[in-house]
Enzyme design. Structure first.
Site, PDB file in Angstrom:
ATOM      1  N   TYR A  24       0.839  -1.206   0.000  1.00  0.00           N
ATOM      2  CA  TYR A  24       0.000   0.000   0.000  1.00  0.00           C
ATOM      3  C   TYR A  24       0.869   1.250   0.000  1.00  0.00           C
ATOM      4  CZ  TYR A  24      -3.470   3.457   1.424  1.00  0.00           C
ATOM      5  OH  TYR A  24      -4.277   4.573   1.493  1.00  0.00           O
ATOM      6  N   HIS A 275       1.457  13.106  -6.164  1.00  0.00           N
ATOM      7  CA  HIS A 275       0.918  12.201  -5.140  1.00  0.00           C
ATOM      8  C   HIS A 275       1.747  10.926  -5.057  1.00  0.00           C
ATOM      9  CE1 HIS A 275      -2.836  12.290  -2.633  1.00  0.00           C
ATOM     10  NE2 HIS A 275      -2.440  11.054  -2.375  1.00  0.00           N
TER      11      HIS A 275
END
Length: 386
Positions: A24, A275
């Site tokens: 993740y 990001h």
């Protein structure tokens, strides 16, 4: 495992974490091309070595938004940080405070604002997403102000989520995700004891406080997906600028025209960011986007940069490309996962040492001395030519 460089913490984190958590934080969107270019493009930038300079009084100190920093580094907002170490946001905030730099708490942190802010002796920063639930946004801003937060980081590059294919394979999402995560926890006993058993509650503290009930991982995914707002525009942000009296930073700028809009809007700073390659794959790396943005707005607004920064050399490169400071995301989470607060402190010590070496050997006595002249110009021309 021996930790001799800031980049060693990634492997250490992978050993300790269940795969769903490692991938993740480690993964990106789609084919992860931008994720890879973020680090590769920075590594390709050649520093200009200079010799026989008197560097005895070298200083890394700087100021951002009226706040004195020991070096031009801020810990970035990272969601679910509290799943990587026991009460992870508190540990990371303490490490940042110990090193004299800011910590930024994510909207979707495990530890709530009211737990993190009292744990440190300097104001933390707070990050907020653009969400459909304006009531939540206002509540979060009010709570941040009450906790003494002065600087707001407003993330604008998530009107819709990027597709993160790794998550389906790792167990963060996809078929039988909860069962796969449970099995992974059992086979990673150090993490299971430290975080799984002793790091509770495992919910999103800021969101749960507003909803009045616990927010599990599945709740988080559903709540966040339902609250992305693709209709948002600059006009919709006006009430936030009026409400928030402290410094306001717009995070997620990749184009000079958007940087100019941020200046016109009245933002105090921007974060040049893709990001971390987790939203739109195929966009420019931050290292390639930054020079044109700096040319457009440098001096009109404070410029921070993130995405791809793994070392003190990378910090110097970003500043030479036009940033006033940088944000560290993945790098500090790897260190936190591997060794908690002490790991983050050690990471920042390593980055500081790497910066000192780079500045000494490029002839930059201060952060202000790090300019495009610190780079080999053939590298600069290649960047400008994109």
């Amino acid at each position: 495992m021996i930790i001799s460089a800031s980049t060693d913490y990634r492997a250490a984190a992978q050993r300790r974490l269940p795969p769903f958590l490692f991938h993740y934080i480690d993964g990106g969107a789609y084919g992860e091309h931008t994720l890879r270019r973020n680090t590769a493009d920075l590594a390709d930038i050649a520093l200009r070595q200079r010799i026989l300079k008197n560097m005895s009084d070298l200083s890394l100190e700087t100021q951002l938004f009226g706040e004195k920093l020991a070096m031009p580094v801020v810990l970035a907002p990272v969601g679910l940080t509290g799943m990587y170490a026991r009460r992870g946001e508190v540990q990371a905030a303490r490490a940042a405070a110990q090193k004299g730099i800011p910590f930024t708490l994510s909207t979707v942190s495990v530890c709530p604002i009211e737990e993190v802010a009292p744990a440190i002796d300097r104001p933390m920063w707070f990050q907020l997403y653009v969400l459909k639930d304006r009531g939540f946004m206002r509540s979060a801003l009010e709570r941040a102000q009450a906790a003494g937060v002065k600087t707001l980081v407003f993330t604008v590059d998530m009107p819709t989520p990027g597709a993160r294919y790794r998550d389906a394979h790792s167990g963060m999402s996809g078929p039988n995700a909860a069962a796969r995560r449970m099995l992974q926890a059992v086979t990673h006993p150090q993490w299971a004891w430290d975080v799984g058993l002793n790091g509770k509650p495992h919910d999103l503290g800021n969101v749960s406080a507003y909803r009045g009930k616990p927010t599990t991982l599945e709740d988080y995914i559903g709540w966040l997906a339902a609250n992305f707002d693709p209709s948002i525009s600059w006009q919709d942000l006006a009430w936030i600028r009026e409400f928030w009296k402290g410094p306001m930073i717009i995070k997620g700028i990749l184009d000079p025209e958007d940087a100019k809009e941020a200046v016109r809007f009245g933002a105090d700073g921007i974060v040049v960011s893709n990001h971390g390659g987790r939203q739109l794959d195929g966009v420019l790396s931050t290292a390639h986007a930054l020079p044109a943005i700096a040319d457009a707005v440098k001096g009109d607004i404070t410029i921070l940069a993130d995405s791809g920064i793994r070392s003190g050399l990378d910090v110097v490169r970003m500043i030479a490309l036009g940033a006033d400071g940088v944000m560290l995301g993945r790098a500090f989470v790897y260190a936190l996962a591997a060794a908690g607060e002490a790991g983050v402190v050690n990471l920042l010590n390593l980055i500081e040492k790497e910066m000192r070496v780079a500045m000494t050997l490029t002839g930059a006595k201060s952060i202000a001395d790090i300019t495009s002249d610190s780079l080999v110009q053939v590298t600069q021309r290649r960047l400008d030519g994109l």
